[in-house]
Design a protein around this motif. Structure first.
Motif, PDB file in Angstrom:
ATOM      1  N   PRO A 158       0.813  -1.231   0.000  1.00 28.01           N
ATOM      2  CA  PRO A 158       0.000   0.000   0.000  1.00 28.01           C
ATOM      3  C   PRO A 158       0.842   1.275   0.000  1.00 28.01           C
ATOM      4  O   PRO A 158       0.458   2.273  -0.625  1.00 28.01           O
ATOM      5  CB  PRO A 158      -0.832  -0.111   1.285  1.00 28.01           C
ATOM      6  CG  PRO A 158      -0.117  -1.082   2.141  1.00 28.01           C
ATOM      7  CD  PRO A 158       0.542  -2.042   1.213  1.00 28.01           C
ATOM      8  N   VAL A 159       2.005   1.248   0.690  1.00 26.72           N
ATOM      9  CA  VAL A 159       2.861   2.437   0.697  1.00 26.72           C
ATOM     10  C   VAL A 159       3.390   2.721  -0.706  1.00 26.72           C
ATOM     11  O   VAL A 159       3.368   3.862  -1.186  1.00 26.72           O
ATOM     12  CB  VAL A 159       4.033   2.249   1.689  1.00 26.72           C
ATOM     13  CG1 VAL A 159       5.033   3.401   1.565  1.00 26.72           C
ATOM     14  CG2 VAL A 159       3.518   2.172   3.119  1.00 26.72           C
ATOM     15  N   PHE A 160       3.834   1.674  -1.394  1.00 20.97           N
ATOM     16  CA  PHE A 160       4.345   1.845  -2.761  1.00 20.97           C
ATOM     17  C   PHE A 160       3.241   2.357  -3.695  1.00 20.97           C
ATOM     18  O   PHE A 160       3.479   3.247  -4.526  1.00 20.97           O
ATOM     19  CB  PHE A 160       4.893   0.515  -3.269  1.00 20.97           C
ATOM     20  CG  PHE A 160       5.347   0.549  -4.699  1.00 20.97           C
ATOM     21  CD1 PHE A 160       6.595   1.035  -5.041  1.00 20.97           C
ATOM     22  CD2 PHE A 160       4.505   0.093  -5.716  1.00 20.97           C
ATOM     23  CE1 PHE A 160       7.007   1.079  -6.369  1.00 20.97           C
ATOM     24  CE2 PHE A 160       4.903   0.134  -7.039  1.00 20.97           C
ATOM     25  CZ  PHE A 160       6.165   0.621  -7.370  1.00 20.97           C
ATOM     26  N   CYS A 161       2.029   1.784  -3.579  1.00 21.44           N
ATOM     27  CA  CYS A 161       0.916   2.211  -4.438  1.00 21.44           C
ATOM     28  C   CYS A 161       0.556   3.679  -4.189  1.00 21.44           C
ATOM     29  O   CYS A 161       0.232   4.413  -5.133  1.00 21.44           O
ATOM     30  CB  CYS A 161      -0.299   1.321  -4.199  1.00 21.44           C
ATOM     31  SG  CYS A 161      -0.091  -0.380  -4.768  1.00 21.44           S
ATOM     32  N   HIS A 162       0.622   4.110  -2.924  1.00 21.86           N
ATOM     33  CA  HIS A 162       0.338   5.513  -2.617  1.00 21.86           C
ATOM     34  C   HIS A 162       1.366   6.429  -3.273  1.00 21.86           C
ATOM     35  O   HIS A 162       1.015   7.458  -3.877  1.00 21.86           O
ATOM     36  CB  HIS A 162       0.319   5.730  -1.112  1.00 21.86           C
ATOM     37  CG  HIS A 162       0.185   7.168  -0.717  1.00 21.86           C
ATOM     38  ND1 HIS A 162      -1.021   7.840  -0.735  1.00 21.86           N
ATOM     39  CD2 HIS A 162       1.122   8.076  -0.302  1.00 21.86           C
ATOM     40  CE1 HIS A 162      -0.836   9.083  -0.358  1.00 21.86           C
ATOM     41  NE2 HIS A 162       0.455   9.254  -0.082  1.00 21.86           N
ATOM     42  N   PHE A 163       2.645   6.073  -3.151  1.00 26.56           N
ATOM     43  CA  PHE A 163       3.694   6.888  -3.766  1.00 26.56           C
ATOM     44  C   PHE A 163       3.536   6.929  -5.287  1.00 26.56           C
ATOM     45  O   PHE A 163       3.790   7.961  -5.920  1.00 26.56           O
ATOM     46  CB  PHE A 163       5.073   6.338  -3.401  1.00 26.56           C
ATOM     47  CG  PHE A 163       5.423   6.469  -1.943  1.00 26.56           C
ATOM     48  CD1 PHE A 163       4.775   7.388  -1.138  1.00 26.56           C
ATOM     49  CD2 PHE A 163       6.404   5.682  -1.368  1.00 26.56           C
ATOM     50  CE1 PHE A 163       5.090   7.519   0.203  1.00 26.56           C
ATOM     51  CE2 PHE A 163       6.735   5.804  -0.034  1.00 26.56           C
ATOM     52  CZ  PHE A 163       6.077   6.722   0.757  1.00 26.56           C
ATOM     53  N   LYS A 164       3.110   5.801  -5.856  1.00 27.42           N
ATOM     54  CA  LYS A 164       2.946   5.749  -7.311  1.00 27.42           C
ATOM     55  C   LYS A 164       1.809   6.662  -7.763  1.00 27.42           C
ATOM     56  O   LYS A 164       1.920   7.381  -8.766  1.00 27.42           O
ATOM     57  CB  LYS A 164       2.678   4.311  -7.750  1.00 27.42           C
ATOM     58  CG  LYS A 164       2.582   4.132  -9.258  1.00 27.42           C
ATOM     59  CD  LYS A 164       2.385   2.672  -9.619  1.00 27.42           C
ATOM     60  CE  LYS A 164       2.295   2.500 -11.132  1.00 27.42           C
ATOM     61  NZ  LYS A 164       2.085   1.080 -11.510  1.00 27.42           N
ATOM     62  N   ARG A 165       0.688   6.644  -7.022  1.00 31.36           N
ATOM     63  CA  ARG A 165      -0.447   7.496  -7.388  1.00 31.36           C
ATOM     64  C   ARG A 165      -0.107   8.975  -7.251  1.00 31.36           C
ATOM     65  O   ARG A 165      -0.572   9.809  -8.031  1.00 31.36           O
ATOM     66  CB  ARG A 165      -1.658   7.153  -6.516  1.00 31.36           C
ATOM     67  CG  ARG A 165      -2.359   5.876  -6.908  1.00 31.36           C
ATOM     68  CD  ARG A 165      -3.733   5.796  -6.267  1.00 31.36           C
ATOM     69  NE  ARG A 165      -3.660   5.873  -4.810  1.00 31.36           N
ATOM     70  CZ  ARG A 165      -3.572   4.799  -4.017  1.00 31.36           C
ATOM     71  NH1 ARG A 165      -3.528   3.601  -4.554  1.00 31.36           N
ATOM     72  NH2 ARG A 165      -3.528   4.956  -2.709  1.00 31.36           N
ATOM     73  N   ARG A 166       0.711   9.279  -6.240  1.00 32.36           N
ATOM     74  CA  ARG A 166       1.081  10.678  -6.007  1.00 32.36           C
ATOM     75  C   ARG A 166       2.250  11.129  -6.872  1.00 32.36           C
ATOM     76  O   ARG A 166       2.624  12.309  -6.842  1.00 32.36           O
ATOM     77  CB  ARG A 166       1.463  10.878  -4.535  1.00 32.36           C
ATOM     78  CG  ARG A 166       0.312  10.647  -3.573  1.00 32.36           C
ATOM     79  CD  ARG A 166      -0.713  11.746  -3.674  1.00 32.36           C
ATOM     80  NE  ARG A 166      -1.782  11.540  -2.685  1.00 32.36           N
ATOM     81  CZ  ARG A 166      -2.793  12.368  -2.544  1.00 32.36           C
ATOM     82  NH1 ARG A 166      -2.884  13.442  -3.316  1.00 32.36           N
ATOM     83  NH2 ARG A 166      -3.741  12.122  -1.660  1.00 32.36           N
ATOM     84  N   GLY A 167       2.827  10.183  -7.611  1.00 34.17           N
ATOM     85  CA  GLY A 167       3.971  10.542  -8.457  1.00 34.17           C
ATOM     86  C   GLY A 167       5.232  10.788  -7.667  1.00 34.17           C
ATOM     87  O   GLY A 167       6.112  11.515  -8.113  1.00 34.17           O
ATOM     88  N   LEU A 168       5.339  10.195  -6.464  1.00 36.69           N
ATOM     89  CA  LEU A 168       6.506  10.385  -5.608  1.00 36.69           C
ATOM     90  C   LEU A 168       7.424   9.175  -5.713  1.00 36.69           C
ATOM     91  O   LEU A 168       7.015   8.099  -6.150  1.00 36.69           O
ATOM     92  CB  LEU A 168       6.074  10.573  -4.143  1.00 36.69           C
ATOM     93  CG  LEU A 168       5.131  11.734  -3.861  1.00 36.69           C
ATOM     94  CD1 LEU A 168       4.677  11.668  -2.396  1.00 36.69           C
ATOM     95  CD2 LEU A 168       5.807  13.062  -4.152  1.00 36.69           C
ATOM     96  N   GLY A 169       8.641   9.376  -5.301  1.00 38.16           N
ATOM     97  CA  GLY A 169       9.500   8.206  -5.105  1.00 38.16           C
ATOM     98  C   GLY A 169      10.687   8.111  -6.020  1.00 38.16           C
ATOM     99  O   GLY A 169      11.413   7.126  -5.962  1.00 38.16           O
TER     100      GLY A 169
END
Length: 232
Positions: free
Chosen positions: A219-230
């Motif tokens: 879930p943390v990775f998916c959140h960063f992906k949706r927000r364009g972060l990382g």
């Protein structure tokens, strides 16, 4: 997923990975300690790759490196590190399961190889000239003294050339002295079984922590992906 939930998941991921990293570092240190103080390695050459100390050092080193990537990925919110951590952790867990299955399936074969190695070491000890194969001699003497045993199955294995390390009490330099009657093979098997049992308990504990880390990573990775972060 709101930011507070993400922060909680990220903090939990970092703390669990750091805990796993500490466990891996402790396992490496304990394995090194066993390698330095162990007196049995030369007697069982077949088991050298899966010797408890070697297993601890290799497993602990890999876990430490993988969890370090997880800690950095969580702290820096870096998707590349998180996906690398996820893939490496899955591979590590599969290897751990495979090793557990191998030991479970081939436990009887391992016992037979164990006995053969010990018999071979005893014959080398018996037939060696003074000063030759000193490592095997010292290790066998240390085993007999430490475990209070004699030979593989008993003192008869030495064929009337019983070493002083089989002696039960001083004085041992007299022609007639008592020796330990029990063989060393069963005692060494029990010692190895207890070592692998404690190692297995530690691996199971780390496996549970690793599984929780993987569950939080998604879930943390998916959140960063949706927000364009990382990627910074």
């Amino acid at each position: 997923m709101n930011r507070s939930c993400v922060n909680f998941c990220k903090a939990t991921l970092v703390k669990l990975n750091f805990l796993c990293w500490l466990c891996g570092a402790f396992v490496v240190a304990f394995g090194e300690f066993q390698m330095i103080h162990s007196k049995f390695a030369s007697l069982i050459p077949t088991f050298w790759p899966i010797y408890p100390a070697n297993t601890l050092v290799v497993t602990g080193t890999i876990v430490t490196c993988v969890c370090y990537i997880g800690v950095l990925g969580g702290m820096r919110e870096n998707r590349c590190m998180l996906i690398s951590f996820f893939i490496l952790m899955v591979i590590l867990m599969l290897v751990e399961l495979a090793m557990a299955l191998v030991f479970l399936i081939y436990s009887r074969e391992i016992d037979s190889y164990f006995e053969k190695d010990l018999k071979r070491s005893l014959e080398i000890y018996r037939q060696s000239a003074p000063g030759a194969n000193q490592t095997i001699k010292d290790d066998f003497d240390a085993v007999q003294h430490l475990f209070r045993c004699c030979g593989v199955h008993g003192e008869a294995d030495w064929k009337k050339n019983v070493p002083i390390s089989c002696c039960t009490r001083d004085p041992c330099n007299t022609p007639f002295h008592s020796n330990w009657k029990e063989g060393c093979v069963d005692k060494l098997k029990n010692w190895f079984a207890s070592n692998y049992l404690s190692t297995g308990a530690g691996v199971v504990t780390m496996f549970i922590i690793q599984f929780i880390c993987l569950s939080i990573t998604i879930p943390v990775f998916c959140h960063f992906k949706r927000r364009g972060l990382g990627y910074q």
